[in-house]
Write a protein that holds these residues in place. Structure first.
Motif, PDB file in Angstrom:
ATOM      1  N   PHE A   1       7.886   7.872  -7.830  1.00  0.00           N
ATOM      2  CA  PHE A   1       6.548   8.642  -7.540  1.00  0.00           C
ATOM      3  C   PHE A   1       5.478   8.397  -8.432  1.00  0.00           C
ATOM      4  O   PHE A   1       4.392   8.404  -8.184  1.00  0.00           O
TER       5      PHE A   1
ATOM      6  N   ALA B   1      -7.311   0.872  -1.892  1.00  0.00           N
ATOM      7  CA  ALA B   1      -7.961   1.527  -0.599  1.00  0.00           C
ATOM      8  C   ALA B   1      -8.319   2.757  -0.870  1.00  0.00           C
ATOM      9  O   ALA B   1      -9.281   3.310  -0.310  1.00  0.00           O
TER      10      ALA B   1
ATOM     11  N   TYR C   1      -0.203  13.186   2.621  1.00  0.00           N
ATOM     12  CA  TYR C   1      -0.319  12.337   1.350  1.00  0.00           C
ATOM     13  C   TYR C   1       0.925  11.610   1.125  1.00  0.00           C
ATOM     14  O   TYR C   1       1.347  10.927   0.164  1.00  0.00           O
TER      15      TYR C   1
ATOM     16  N   GLY D   1      -5.314  -5.648   9.870  1.00  0.00           N
ATOM     17  CA  GLY D   1      -4.327  -5.581   9.085  1.00  0.00           C
ATOM     18  C   GLY D   1      -4.559  -4.751   7.849  1.00  0.00           C
ATOM     19  O   GLY D   1      -4.958  -3.624   7.977  1.00  0.00           O
ATOM     20  N   PHE D   2      -4.062  -5.243   6.594  1.00  0.00           N
ATOM     21  CA  PHE D   2      -3.980  -4.430   5.506  1.00  0.00           C
ATOM     22  C   PHE D   2      -5.684  -4.185   4.956  1.00  0.00           C
ATOM     23  O   PHE D   2      -6.021  -3.310   4.413  1.00  0.00           O
TER      24      PHE D   2
ATOM     25  N   ALA E   1       6.124   0.427   2.341  1.00  0.00           N
ATOM     26  CA  ALA E   1       5.547  -1.028   1.775  1.00  0.00           C
ATOM     27  C   ALA E   1       5.169  -1.833   3.194  1.00  0.00           C
ATOM     28  O   ALA E   1       5.916  -1.694   4.188  1.00  0.00           O
ATOM     29  N   ASN E   2       3.853  -2.267   3.190  1.00  0.00           N
ATOM     30  CA  ASN E   2       3.724  -3.297   4.191  1.00  0.00           C
ATOM     31  C   ASN E   2       3.321  -2.559   5.533  1.00  0.00           C
ATOM     32  O   ASN E   2       2.918  -3.240   6.478  1.00  0.00           O
TER      33      ASN E   2
ATOM     34  N   TYR F   1      -2.208  -1.665  -3.618  1.00  0.00           N
ATOM     35  CA  TYR F   1      -3.048  -1.714  -2.449  1.00  0.00           C
ATOM     36  C   TYR F   1      -3.472  -0.186  -1.960  1.00  0.00           C
ATOM     37  O   TYR F   1      -4.356  -0.124  -1.815  1.00  0.00           O
ATOM     38  N   LEU F   2      -2.455   0.542  -2.276  1.00  0.00           N
ATOM     39  CA  LEU F   2      -2.857   1.909  -1.828  1.00  0.00           C
ATOM     40  C   LEU F   2      -3.976   2.506  -2.696  1.00  0.00           C
ATOM     41  O   LEU F   2      -4.720   3.222  -2.292  1.00  0.00           O
TER      42      LEU F   2
ATOM     43  N   ALA G   1       3.111  15.239  -1.694  1.00  0.00           N
ATOM     44  CA  ALA G   1       3.825  13.888  -1.847  1.00  0.00           C
ATOM     45  C   ALA G   1       4.368  13.710  -3.132  1.00  0.00           C
ATOM     46  O   ALA G   1       3.651  13.300  -4.092  1.00  0.00           O
TER      47      ALA G   1
ATOM     48  N   ASN H   1       1.130   7.925  -8.019  1.00  0.00           N
ATOM     49  CA  ASN H   1       0.927   6.790  -6.979  1.00  0.00           C
ATOM     50  C   ASN H   1       0.174   7.537  -5.823  1.00  0.00           C
ATOM     51  O   ASN H   1      -0.431   6.757  -4.827  1.00  0.00           O
ATOM     52  N   ASP H   2       0.328   8.785  -5.562  1.00  0.00           N
ATOM     53  CA  ASP H   2      -0.283   9.650  -4.719  1.00  0.00           C
ATOM     54  C   ASP H   2      -1.910   9.836  -4.959  1.00  0.00           C
ATOM     55  O   ASP H   2      -2.809   9.558  -4.258  1.00  0.00           O
ATOM     56  N   HIS H   3      -2.073  10.652  -5.985  1.00  0.00           N
ATOM     57  CA  HIS H   3      -3.247  10.986  -6.384  1.00  0.00           C
ATOM     58  C   HIS H   3      -4.314   9.826  -6.663  1.00  0.00           C
ATOM     59  O   HIS H   3      -5.507  10.079  -6.573  1.00  0.00           O
TER      60      HIS H   3
ATOM     61  N   MET I   1       3.416   8.915   1.006  1.00  0.00           N
ATOM     62  CA  MET I   1       3.028   7.441   1.096  1.00  0.00           C
ATOM     63  C   MET I   1       3.616   6.388   2.274  1.00  0.00           C
ATOM     64  O   MET I   1       4.724   6.943   2.550  1.00  0.00           O
TER      65      MET I   1
ATOM     66  N   VAL J   1       3.685 -10.082   1.456  1.00  0.00           N
ATOM     67  CA  VAL J   1       4.607  -9.156   1.606  1.00  0.00           C
ATOM     68  C   VAL J   1       4.752  -8.304   0.307  1.00  0.00           C
ATOM     69  O   VAL J   1       4.985  -8.916  -0.621  1.00  0.00           O
ATOM     70  N   MET J   2       4.533  -6.928   0.477  1.00  0.00           N
ATOM     71  CA  MET J   2       4.439  -6.075  -0.553  1.00  0.00           C
ATOM     72  C   MET J   2       5.840  -5.720  -1.040  1.00  0.00           C
ATOM     73  O   MET J   2       6.921  -5.565  -0.289  1.00  0.00           O
ATOM     74  N   HIS J   3       5.868  -5.124  -2.238  1.00  0.00           N
ATOM     75  CA  HIS J   3       7.129  -4.708  -2.882  1.00  0.00           C
ATOM     76  C   HIS J   3       7.091  -3.213  -2.785  1.00  0.00           C
ATOM     77  O   HIS J   3       5.807  -2.279  -2.902  1.00  0.00           O
ATOM     78  N   ASP J   4       8.059  -2.560  -2.616  1.00  0.00           N
ATOM     79  CA  ASP J   4       8.175  -1.070  -2.539  1.00  0.00           C
ATOM     80  C   ASP J   4       8.744  -0.452  -3.848  1.00  0.00           C
ATOM     81  O   ASP J   4       9.955  -0.731  -4.093  1.00  0.00           O
TER      82      ASP J   4
ATOM     83  N   ARG K   1      -4.928   7.610  -5.150  1.00  0.00           N
ATOM     84  CA  ARG K   1      -5.552   7.189  -3.887  1.00  0.00           C
ATOM     85  C   ARG K   1      -6.863   8.140  -3.650  1.00  0.00           C
ATOM     86  O   ARG K   1      -7.568   7.855  -2.488  1.00  0.00           O
TER      87      ARG K   1
ATOM     88  N   TYR L   1      -2.268   8.787   6.871  1.00  0.00           N
ATOM     89  CA  TYR L   1      -3.597   9.644   6.873  1.00  0.00           C
ATOM     90  C   TYR L   1      -4.066   9.830   8.485  1.00  0.00           C
ATOM     91  O   TYR L   1      -4.538  10.851   8.678  1.00  0.00           O
TER      92      TYR L   1
ATOM     93  N   LYS M   1       3.058  -2.001  -3.604  1.00  0.00           N
ATOM     94  CA  LYS M   1       2.265  -1.604  -2.726  1.00  0.00           C
ATOM     95  C   LYS M   1       1.422  -0.585  -3.458  1.00  0.00           C
ATOM     96  O   LYS M   1       0.298  -0.092  -2.776  1.00  0.00           O
TER      97      LYS M   1
ATOM     98  N   ARG N   1      -0.071  -0.177   6.835  1.00  0.00           N
ATOM     99  CA  ARG N   1      -1.605   0.078   6.486  1.00  0.00           C
ATOM    100  C   ARG N   1      -1.675   1.201   5.610  1.00  0.00           C
ATOM    101  O   ARG N   1      -1.082   2.103   5.933  1.00  0.00           O
ATOM    102  N   PHE N   2      -2.973   1.265   4.874  1.00  0.00           N
ATOM    103  CA  PHE N   2      -2.849   2.252   3.789  1.00  0.00           C
ATOM    104  C   PHE N   2      -3.296   3.564   4.667  1.00  0.00           C
ATOM    105  O   PHE N   2      -2.791   4.700   3.973  1.00  0.00           O
TER     106      PHE N   2
END
Lengths: 453, 452
Positions: free
Chosen positions: B441, B134, A323, B425-426, A328-329, B130-131, A356, B341-343, A325, B434-437, B345, A336, B127, A331-332
């Motif tokens: 958590f 997904a 889990y 790709g994504f 950034a940039n 995005y996650l 995580a 941001n984890d769960h 993360m 470009v994604m931001h980080d 997903r 995994y 990001k 793939r999801f």
């Protein structure tokens, strides 16, 4: 309906065992035999047996096979497991069980000794709190064994224990003391650095951390050489006054810190090193080669670019948290798919319950099977996923002959569940440890029952 | 009504984007007008599961939901997606997220900060969005943290990752405000030797705030009365953003979302809400709701809870994973949320755990991450279920979404494809940059986020 009826009969069996032994607190099947019949056996080592029979005698697995192929002794208690899945107890390769109770309450935490980065003489066995409420919670979901490691603040954090999640007392629950040396290398451990207004003490960089580690290992080698040639010990103590040096009879002074490193320098036991970034893994592995350390890599969640290298080193890996993360940039599924990618390359992998960030750690050990299932969702073959939380862990930590699969002669740590153990919807119905029926009770079930009235 | 004009002005200043017609228009679907997803196991969340069902999407809305064999009535020009062997659900709705807020989750400089607007920290390239996408998440309530008894006002987004910031806002979503209670506020301010440092202090800070708001409102009422009588000499009171926001709570214009763990605190919160005349939309975390669910159910306050988190702090010590189902059985509307941001997903399999912990049906479980959280946000008339007329926010899953093995394969929002796992790709048709980080958590229970 069918399942419910069978579960009832199973629970009744457990109840009978309890009353027959007249020991309601620690019901035991020891010195007696039990046959778990009709279940789907996930042996881990030799495939799946639909409608199998598993015989427990004196806390050990005495026979495993298809129905009709196993002779059930007349006096054996028969547990009807039709409709249930039967599998070896799960083993968490990286937990802090017994080192924490309430996460935010420092008085209940014995996780790390952050006064120095090099703390190999910290023994988890000295802090392990066997009565923690966290253990029954994990046990109820089929986790029967775990590695307990210190927190990750230090480069060399201390020595792990290997536990069983039931037992008469602390010592009975610790199956192995100092089974591995917990190490960490990465950004976290350079805490004294100037970042965020730190104290700017050494080591504040990766260079500092790795130099400090090499120096410590060299010091340990030197210590051993000195210890083994006691006549020379006086010349090896610079800075001491002449009158002390004259006393040749002075007993040898042990250095517990350096001594603690020796079994690992001899390659007798593994070091488990927590690393994330690929370049950190490469840096550490250079040191490992120099000092002939027996390495188990932990995490490697940001090392996707060096998976072939990892395979070439032929070291086992505790991969994850799955889990973690992605950057950034990325793939999801960059993390995994890691367990599958490592397994594909022939790497022996284990999966831990670590989460995580966020609340978790020891409290989420019960979710261990779901991490393995998630790896399976992203390409890890199912058998490998199950192995990664059973047999592989046992083998990595020296318990491969005792735990981790349904094989004759192994400890009877057995779980019965109403479905696929890796699926979140599956409920564990009964757990056996050392062949002993475990009460399916925790502080949480007691609260549930109290407020269900 | 001078006051109301000012109030409208304030609204424009505070939440202009969500309600601005032009912007709402820009959020409209850009894809082909008609889409049919057929042969899927359709979990509607509102009226059961249809085997081999089909859904027709027209102009971003669900135009028809057809059972096996029945026609959707879609034109032959419609794009057809054959989802044989797949599952289809409404988009996942997270009623408690701190994603994409640039780590600016807590304005922990005062225990009462109701005029903080989370939209001001929203970074649409984070990001975390995005996650989550997904993982099938299409709607999120982005909340202020829990350092303050009364925090800021939330922003509701549709997770149209790749579109402009304004195009990601949920059009005309109700306004929500975040309150907190218990350990976090008392720790944050107690550690500075400020009020509040106890639960007594916590609640007194709230009461005092509403007393202040009442006298602020009385001042405006007096002024408006004078103006109504033609008094030309009347002077308008000062507009105070903080008191104005509190007044909106008392006027019932803000949904109140309260971070609250303990059974006794739910009761106190409801008592204060009665005393000052507002409604509590939901308790968040609510880990001890199972102890008092029978008392809370008549209040029509929902909960947004974790599946199985526990033990990370004292007020989470009595948490049990049966909380959600036990509370639901007592009549409380239950949602699961991420606060992470984890769960976020995998909220779908978090819902799956409710089958195991207390025996939720698959229908009840999927509702906990779709229709029920949509109600908490106040957008259940537009999202959260597969019903005709609702926004076409849909997720195609490889297997039953409640299982460990579920992967979101396609995610549609307003009928437009925003995630496709089979794409290179994504897998984001609308995002190529470009994604931001954002870092962090993403939980308001992370100590560092509490402003220590």
């Amino acid at each position: 309906m069918k399942t419910t009826a069978m579960v009832t009969s199973l629970l009744l069996t457990a109840a009978i065992v309890v009353s027959a032994q007249n020991k309601p607190v620690t019901p035991t099947l020891k010195s007696t035999s039990a046959a778990i019949t009709g279940g789907k056996l996930l042996t881990v080592s030799h495939g799946v047996i639909e409608n199998g029979t598993l015989l427990i005698v004196d806390g050990k697995i005495a026979a495993v096979g298809a129905a009709g192929k196993v002779t059930v002794p007349k006096d054996a208690i028969v547990v009807d497991a039709r409709g249930l899945t039967v599998y070896p107890g799960l083993i968490d390769p990286d937990s802090t069980l017994g080192l924490t109770e309430v996460g935010s309450d420092q008085n209940s935490n014995d996780l790390a000794e952050p006064s120095d980065e090099i703390m190999p003489h910290m023994h988890v066995a000295d802090a392990f709190h066997a009565e923690t409420e966290l253990i029954p919670v994990a046990r109820l979901n089929g986790v029967t064994n775990a590695v307990v490691a210190p927190g990750t603040d230090d480069s060399v954090a201390g020595q792990d224990i290997f536990i069983q999640l039931a037992g008469a007392n602390r010592d009975a629950m610790i199956l192995g003391r100092d089974v591995a040396l917990a190490m960490n290398f990465g950004a976290e451990q350079r805490r004294r650095g100037g970042r965020g207004g730190g104290k700017s003490e050494f080591p504040s960089t990766r260079m500092g951390l790795i130099t400090q580690l090499r120096q410590s290992l060299l010091d340990a080698q030197h210590y051993e050489a000195t210890r083994n040639t006691p006549d020379k010990k006086t010349e090896d103590k610079p800075g001491e006054k002449g009158e002390k040096a004259d006393k040749g009879e002075k007993p040898f002074e042990r250095d517990l810190k350096l001594e603690a490193l020796l079994p690992y320098l001899h390659g007798e036991r593994p070091v488990v090193v927590g690393l994330y970034e690929g370049y950190d893994v490469e840096t550490f592995m250079r040191v490992a080669a120099e000092f002939h350390l027996k390495v188990i890599l932990n995490h490697v969640t940001r090392s996707q670019e060096i998976l072939d290298e990892i395979a070439a080193w032929k070291v086992p890996v505790i991969v994850g948290p799955i889990y973690e993360m992605p950057r950034a940039n990325e793939r999801f599924d960059a993390v995994y798919s890691l367990p599958a990618e490592l397994a594909k390359r022939g790497v022996k992998i284990a999966i831990s319950s670590a989460e995580a960030g966020g609340p978790g750690g020891a409290h989420s050990v019960r979710n261990l099977p779901y991490a393995a299932g998630f790896a399976a969702a992203y390409g890890l073959p199912y058998e490998d996923a199950l192995k990664a939380i059973t047999l592989n862990v046992a083998e990595m930590f020296g318990f491969g002959d005792k735990l981790g699969s349904l094989d004759v002669g192994k400890t009877a740590n057995i779980v019965l569940a109403n479905g696929d153990p890796l699926d979140v919807r599956t409920e564990v119905k009964q757990v056996y440890i050392d062949g002993v029926v475990q009460p399916m009770v925790s502080r949480q079930t007691r609260l549930r029952d109290e407020y269900s009235k | 009504m001078r006051f109301h004009r000012i109030s409208a002005c304030l609204l424009v200043g505070i939440v202009p984007l969500a309600s601005h017609p032009v912007l709402a228009q820009s959020a409209a679907p850009q894809s082909a007008p008609d889409l049919v997803i057929k042969n899927a196991t359709v979990m509607t969340a509102s009226h059961g599961t249809l085997e081999h069902g089909a859904v027709w999407v027209h102009a971003g809305k669900i135009a028809a939901v057809a059972a096996q064999g029945a026609s959707t009535g879609a034109p032959s020009s419609a794009l057809v997606v054959d989802a044989t062997g797949k599952w289809l659900t409404p988009g996942i709705v997270d009623p408690h997220s701190h994603s994409a807020l640039s780590s600016d989750v807590n304005e922990a400089t005062s225990p009462v900060t109701p005029s903080m607007m989370m939209i001001d920290a929203f970074d649409n390239r984070d990001k975390a969005l995005y996650l989550a996408l997904a993982g099938g998440v299409t709607t999120e309530l982005l909340l202020h943290g829990s350092a303050n008894m009364i925090g800021g006002q939330a922003v509701v987004i549709k997770n149209k990752f790749g579109l402009s910031r304004d195009a990601m806002l949920f059009p005309n979503a109700p306004r929500s405000i975040k309150f907190a209670s218990g350990e976090n506020p008392k720790r944050v301010y107690g550690s500075r030797n400020q009020l509040p440092s106890t639960r007594m202090g916590n609640f007194e800070v709230m009461r005092q705030s509403f007393e202040n708001a009442k006298s602020y409102m009385a001042g405006w009422d007096a002024y408006n009365a004078k103006v109504a009588k033609g008094d030309k000499t009347a002077t308008a009171p000062k507009v105070d953003l903080k008191l104005e926001a509190l007044a909106d709570v008392l006027r019932g214009k803000l949904y109140v979302q309260i971070h609250c763990y303990r059974a006794d605190e739910f009761l106190t919160e409801e008592a204060i809400a009665h005393e000052y005349g507002y409604k509590i939309r939901a308790f968040h975390h609510a880990l001890e709701m199972y102890k008092v669910a029978g008392q809370i159910a008549p209040e029509n306050t929902a909960i947004a809870t974790f599946s199985d988190w526990w033990g990370y702090k004292d007020e989470a010590w009595d948490a049990i994973p049966w909380n959600a189902v036990m509370s639901m059985r007592k009549g409380v509307r239950v949602a699961l949320k991420s606060d992470s941001n984890d769960h976020i997903r995998r909220l779908n399999s978090e819902a799956g755990k409710m089958v195991r912990y207390g025996g939720a049906t698959e229908d009840e479980a999927i509702r906990m991450v779709t229709l029920n959280p949509a109600w908490i946000i106040g957008v259940d008339d537009r999202v959260g279920s597969i019903d005709v007329g609702k926004d076409a926010d849909l997720v195609v899953w490889n297997v039953d979404p409640l299982s460990t093995y579920a992967r979101a394969e396609k995610v549609y929002i307003d009928g437009d494809l925003f995630f496709d796992s089979s794409a290179a790709g994504f897998g984001t048709p609308h995002f190529t940059g470009v994604m931001h980080d954002g870092g962090g958590f993403g939980s308001d229970d992370e100590t560092a986020e509490d402003g220590d």
